[in-house]
Design an enzyme around this catalytic site. Structure first.
Site, PDB file in Angstrom:
ATOM      1  N   CYS A 240      77.290  98.730  90.718  1.00 47.90           N
ATOM      2  CA  CYS A 240      78.170  97.774  90.140  1.00 47.90           C
ATOM      3  C   CYS A 240      79.785  98.152  90.176  1.00 47.90           C
ATOM      4  O   CYS A 240      80.744  97.267  90.800  1.00 47.90           O
ATOM      5  CB  CYS A 240      78.171  97.404  88.596  1.00 47.90           C
ATOM      6  SG  CYS A 240      76.596  96.383  88.386  1.00 47.90           S
TER       7      CYS A 240
ATOM      8  N   GLU B  94      85.559  93.267  83.058  1.00 45.45           N
ATOM      9  CA  GLU B  94      85.913  94.731  83.419  1.00 45.45           C
ATOM     10  C   GLU B  94      87.353  94.491  83.981  1.00 45.45           C
ATOM     11  O   GLU B  94      87.617  93.857  84.757  1.00 45.45           O
ATOM     12  CB  GLU B  94      84.838  95.140  84.623  1.00 45.45           C
ATOM     13  CG  GLU B  94      83.572  95.331  84.324  1.00 45.45           C
ATOM     14  CD  GLU B  94      83.159  96.565  83.425  1.00 45.45           C
ATOM     15  OE1 GLU B  94      84.148  97.164  82.991  1.00 45.45           O
ATOM     16  OE2 GLU B  94      82.068  96.453  82.861  1.00 45.45           O
TER      17      GLU B  94
ATOM     18  N   HIS C  90      80.307  92.693  83.509  1.00 44.66           N
ATOM     19  CA  HIS C  90      78.672  92.967  83.008  1.00 44.66           C
ATOM     20  C   HIS C  90      78.320  92.168  81.976  1.00 44.66           C
ATOM     21  O   HIS C  90      78.978  91.878  81.064  1.00 44.66           O
ATOM     22  CB  HIS C  90      78.949  94.815  82.310  1.00 44.66           C
ATOM     23  CG  HIS C  90      78.686  95.563  83.571  1.00 44.66           C
ATOM     24  ND1 HIS C  90      79.689  96.363  84.097  1.00 44.66           N
ATOM     25  CD2 HIS C  90      77.549  95.742  84.500  1.00 44.66           C
ATOM     26  CE1 HIS C  90      78.912  97.146  84.960  1.00 44.66           C
ATOM     27  NE2 HIS C  90      77.768  96.646  85.365  1.00 44.66           N
TER      28      HIS C  90
ATOM     29  N   ARG D 146      73.615 108.174  88.381  1.00 46.28           N
ATOM     30  CA  ARG D 146      72.653 108.623  87.242  1.00 46.28           C
ATOM     31  C   ARG D 146      71.160 108.659  87.751  1.00 46.28           C
ATOM     32  O   ARG D 146      70.496 109.426  87.519  1.00 46.28           O
ATOM     33  CB  ARG D 146      72.785 108.122  85.876  1.00 46.28           C
ATOM     34  CG  ARG D 146      71.944 108.698  84.819  1.00 46.28           C
ATOM     35  CD  ARG D 146      72.422 108.102  83.443  1.00 46.28           C
ATOM     36  NE  ARG D 146      72.055 106.734  83.542  1.00 46.28           N
ATOM     37  CZ  ARG D 146      70.700 106.168  83.300  1.00 46.28           C
ATOM     38  NH1 ARG D 146      69.630 107.047  83.114  1.00 46.28           N
ATOM     39  NH2 ARG D 146      70.561 104.943  83.367  1.00 46.28           N
TER      40      ARG D 146
HETATM   41  N1  PCA Z   1      73.858  96.998  87.229  1.00 46.65           N
HETATM   42  C1  PCA Z   1      74.048  98.271  88.098  1.00 46.65           C
HETATM   43  C2  PCA Z   1      74.009  98.032  89.285  1.00 46.65           C
HETATM   44  C3  PCA Z   1      73.473  96.632  89.522  1.00 46.65           C
HETATM   45  C4  PCA Z   1      73.359  96.080  87.962  1.00 46.65           C
HETATM   46  O1  PCA Z   1      73.005  94.999  87.702  1.00 46.65           O
HETATM   47  C5  PCA Z   1      75.690  98.730  87.463  1.00 46.65           C
HETATM   48  O2  PCA Z   1      75.927  98.488  86.416  1.00 46.65           O
HETATM   49  O3  PCA Z   1      75.947  99.530  88.143  1.00 46.65           O
END
Ligand code: PCA
Length: 217
Positions: free
Chosen positions: A145, A82, A169, A92
């Protein structure tokens, strides 16, 4: 002198999932020694009220040199490095505490965005060399996140400077993706080797590569 610390963060499961690959990776790396740094892991709740507090506590407790926060991005096929976290929450689905904020700020009157201070382009090259699928990402979403990525950027730019860090991610694990037909996944061992390589690369690279990671749109 104490061994310098790398803090690796994962999240609890959310949204009908029994596991979260980010937590599995964080737990597995906990206790490793990487490039003379001690890896300490922490698991964050998927709640808008408690995740930033827990993040701040872990930073205060461990005073790390480097922070890599991980989260699950179901439906993505690559490890997503990111680039940016924005000052916007637009959920969402409800979080694990039942809250679903819409069009809210992460930090009232804070900057519009914080950028990752990980050497994400160098990491991408490293992962490519290891055959671990990865991509630069321009959106960490507008859920927990992104909120944690933004708070991390804020804390590292203020009271925890000059610690570096950012958000990554990861895809679903194969056992999760089997419940989502046609969706991509990545084996845990591949993710672990990718994140370990990202840590090593971050510790050795203080200035990121100046190669294009941009788009024409
Ligand atoms: N993914 C979510 C929140 C926790 C996670 O592991 C996100 O991408 O916001």
């Amino acid at each position: 002198m104490r061994t310098p610390v790398v803090l690796v963060l994962g999240f609890e499961p959310f949204a009908d999932e029994a596991i979260n690959p980010s937590a599995e990776i964080a737990r597995r790396l906990d206790g490793e020694l990487i490039a003379q740094h001690h890896v300490v892991s922490g698991i964050l709740p998927v709640t808008f009220t408690d995740a930033p507090t827990r993040l701040a506590e872990l930073l205060d407790q461990h005073r790390p040199q480097l922070v890599i926060a991980l989260g699950q991005a179901g439906g993505r096929g690559e490890i997503s490095l990111e680039r940016v976290a924005i000052n916007l929450i637009d959920a969402r689905i409800a979080d694990n505490a039942g809250l679903q904020p819409i069009d809210a700020e992460v930090l009232h009157a804070g900057p519009g965005a914080y950028f990752s201070t990980l050497p994400i382009k160098a990491i991408r090259e490293e992962l490519e060399a290891l055959n671990v699928p990865s991509a630069l990402s321009l959106s960490a979403g507008t859920y927990v996140c992104n909120q944690v990525a933004y708070w991390l950027g804020h804390l590292l730019a203020t009271e925890h400077a000059p610690t570096r860090g950012g958000f990554i991610h990861v895809p679903w694990l194969p056992e999760q993706a089997s419940r989502h037909p046609g969706e991509p996944s990545m084996p845990l061992e591949v993710m672990i080797s990718g994140i370990r390589a990202a840590i090593e690369c971050s510790l050795r690279t203080t200035t990121d590569l100046h190669v294009s990671g941009g788009t024409t749109h």
